[in-house]
Design a protein around this motif. Sequence first.
Motif, PDB file in Angstrom:
ATOM      1  N   PRO A  22      46.264  -5.106  28.640  1.00  0.00           N
ATOM      2  CA  PRO A  22      46.430  -5.179  27.177  1.00  0.00           C
ATOM      3  C   PRO A  22      47.443  -6.224  26.699  1.00  0.00           C
ATOM      4  O   PRO A  22      47.152  -6.969  25.759  1.00  0.00           O
ATOM      5  CB  PRO A  22      46.880  -3.768  26.801  1.00  0.00           C
ATOM      6  CG  PRO A  22      46.377  -2.895  27.905  1.00  0.00           C
ATOM      7  CD  PRO A  22      46.403  -3.745  29.141  1.00  0.00           C
ATOM      8  N   LEU A  23      48.609  -6.315  27.323  1.00  0.00           N
ATOM      9  CA  LEU A  23      49.584  -7.311  26.877  1.00  0.00           C
ATOM     10  C   LEU A  23      49.092  -8.713  27.187  1.00  0.00           C
ATOM     11  O   LEU A  23      49.279  -9.643  26.394  1.00  0.00           O
ATOM     12  CB  LEU A  23      50.952  -7.073  27.517  1.00  0.00           C
ATOM     13  CG  LEU A  23      52.044  -8.070  27.129  1.00  0.00           C
ATOM     14  CD1 LEU A  23      52.188  -8.202  25.607  1.00  0.00           C
ATOM     15  CD2 LEU A  23      53.375  -7.668  27.768  1.00  0.00           C
ATOM     16  N   ARG A  24      48.426  -8.896  28.301  1.00  0.00           N
ATOM     17  CA  ARG A  24      47.904 -10.229  28.631  1.00  0.00           C
ATOM     18  C   ARG A  24      46.836 -10.649  27.632  1.00  0.00           C
ATOM     19  O   ARG A  24      46.742 -11.817  27.255  1.00  0.00           O
ATOM     20  CB  ARG A  24      47.360 -10.247  30.054  1.00  0.00           C
ATOM     21  CG  ARG A  24      48.470 -10.091  31.074  1.00  0.00           C
ATOM     22  CD  ARG A  24      47.965 -10.079  32.490  1.00  0.00           C
ATOM     23  NE  ARG A  24      49.029  -9.569  33.347  1.00  0.00           N
ATOM     24  CZ  ARG A  24      48.829  -8.996  34.502  1.00  0.00           C
ATOM     25  NH1 ARG A  24      47.612  -8.864  34.986  1.00  0.00           N
ATOM     26  NH2 ARG A  24      49.849  -8.552  35.210  1.00  0.00           N
ATOM     27  N   ARG A  25      46.023  -9.729  27.183  1.00  0.00           N
ATOM     28  CA  ARG A  25      45.001 -10.058  26.163  1.00  0.00           C
ATOM     29  C   ARG A  25      45.683 -10.473  24.859  1.00  0.00           C
ATOM     30  O   ARG A  25      45.255 -11.412  24.199  1.00  0.00           O
ATOM     31  CB  ARG A  25      44.065  -8.871  25.958  1.00  0.00           C
ATOM     32  CG  ARG A  25      43.157  -8.642  27.174  1.00  0.00           C
ATOM     33  CD  ARG A  25      42.195  -7.504  26.978  1.00  0.00           C
ATOM     34  NE  ARG A  25      41.250  -7.698  25.908  1.00  0.00           N
ATOM     35  CZ  ARG A  25      40.181  -8.474  25.945  1.00  0.00           C
ATOM     36  NH1 ARG A  25      39.929  -9.181  27.025  1.00  0.00           N
ATOM     37  NH2 ARG A  25      39.368  -8.557  24.916  1.00  0.00           N
ATOM     38  N   ARG A  26      46.764  -9.793  24.512  1.00  0.00           N
ATOM     39  CA  ARG A  26      47.507 -10.157  23.303  1.00  0.00           C
ATOM     40  C   ARG A  26      48.156 -11.530  23.466  1.00  0.00           C
ATOM     41  O   ARG A  26      48.205 -12.326  22.518  1.00  0.00           O
ATOM     42  CB  ARG A  26      48.540  -9.077  22.984  1.00  0.00           C
ATOM     43  CG  ARG A  26      47.888  -7.769  22.536  1.00  0.00           C
ATOM     44  CD  ARG A  26      48.857  -6.618  22.381  1.00  0.00           C
ATOM     45  NE  ARG A  26      49.955  -6.944  21.497  1.00  0.00           N
ATOM     46  CZ  ARG A  26      51.203  -6.506  21.670  1.00  0.00           C
ATOM     47  NH1 ARG A  26      51.512  -5.714  22.691  1.00  0.00           N
ATOM     48  NH2 ARG A  26      52.144  -6.839  20.828  1.00  0.00           N
ATOM     49  N   ILE A  27      48.672 -11.799  24.660  1.00  0.00           N
ATOM     50  CA  ILE A  27      49.267 -13.112  24.940  1.00  0.00           C
ATOM     51  C   ILE A  27      48.205 -14.199  24.823  1.00  0.00           C
ATOM     52  O   ILE A  27      48.429 -15.247  24.203  1.00  0.00           O
ATOM     53  CB  ILE A  27      49.942 -13.131  26.338  1.00  0.00           C
ATOM     54  CG1 ILE A  27      51.217 -12.294  26.320  1.00  0.00           C
ATOM     55  CG2 ILE A  27      50.216 -14.567  26.796  1.00  0.00           C
ATOM     56  CD1 ILE A  27      51.838 -12.066  27.694  1.00  0.00           C
ATOM     57  N   MET A  28      47.034 -13.953  25.402  1.00  0.00           N
ATOM     58  CA  MET A  28      45.960 -14.942  25.334  1.00  0.00           C
ATOM     59  C   MET A  28      45.535 -15.180  23.887  1.00  0.00           C
ATOM     60  O   MET A  28      45.296 -16.318  23.489  1.00  0.00           O
ATOM     61  CB  MET A  28      44.752 -14.469  26.168  1.00  0.00           C
ATOM     62  CG  MET A  28      45.004 -14.462  27.664  1.00  0.00           C
ATOM     63  SD  MET A  28      45.294 -16.107  28.333  1.00  0.00           S
ATOM     64  CE  MET A  28      43.740 -16.886  27.977  1.00  0.00           C
ATOM     65  N   GLU A  29      45.477 -14.129  23.098  1.00  0.00           N
ATOM     66  CA  GLU A  29      45.120 -14.282  21.686  1.00  0.00           C
ATOM     67  C   GLU A  29      46.166 -15.124  20.962  1.00  0.00           C
ATOM     68  O   GLU A  29      45.831 -16.027  20.199  1.00  0.00           O
ATOM     69  CB  GLU A  29      45.002 -12.908  21.027  1.00  0.00           C
ATOM     70  CG  GLU A  29      44.531 -12.968  19.597  1.00  0.00           C
ATOM     71  CD  GLU A  29      44.364 -11.592  18.977  1.00  0.00           C
ATOM     72  OE1 GLU A  29      44.594 -11.476  17.754  1.00  0.00           O
ATOM     73  OE2 GLU A  29      44.023 -10.646  19.698  1.00  0.00           O
ATOM     74  N   ALA A  30      47.445 -14.857  21.238  1.00  0.00           N
ATOM     75  CA  ALA A  30      48.519 -15.633  20.601  1.00  0.00           C
ATOM     76  C   ALA A  30      48.475 -17.091  21.046  1.00  0.00           C
ATOM     77  O   ALA A  30      48.635 -17.999  20.228  1.00  0.00           O
ATOM     78  CB  ALA A  30      49.878 -15.008  20.922  1.00  0.00           C
TER      79      ALA A  30
END
Length: 192
Positions: A22-30
């Motif tokens: 989940p945090l990696r997906r948020r990082i990728m989105e950012a």
Amino acid sequence: MTGPPPPEEIADAAVLKAVMHPLRRRIMEALGRGPATATKLAKELGESSGATSYHLRELAKYDFVDEAPELAHGKERWWRARPRDIRWPRHSEQNDEMRAVFDEAQRAAFTEDLEQLARFLERRGELGEWGDALVFSRGSVYLNLEELKEFFDEYLDLLRRYWRPEPGPDARKVLVRWTAFPDADGEVREGK
């Protein structure tokens, strides 16, 4: 890079697990909005810089992000998303571990897609002409498996035709989602 990245099939469940965190997906989105440091990402995402730094290194291990040394000053490390066109093996060709991770990843992606659509619908009145840009079609067709594969390949070709490494003037990110699946209650129609 002038065109879209070449398609690459990945059959390693570890790669899918790495990007589905989940945090990696948020990082990728950012990072999809532009390069950032671990500290900048930590502030934006409400996380510690140690956590974002760790997850950036994990994403880099699987080639989802690259360092952007030309942006660095002193010891700071800047990161950017690495454009990739990833394809996963057919469901029937996946081993049990890959299938379990893949199925969970698809459920999470559909949930995210519905949340993004809900945000658009809530805010579309604030978006001016872009508020009218919901392109939606709902239909059904009768296809055999080969025709469905051709249909999907043509969709991917169309998507790749419009891919740009950098947005042009007056452009904004447009989320494109396409899905097709057999009617589970329908039957195969025999040919005549």
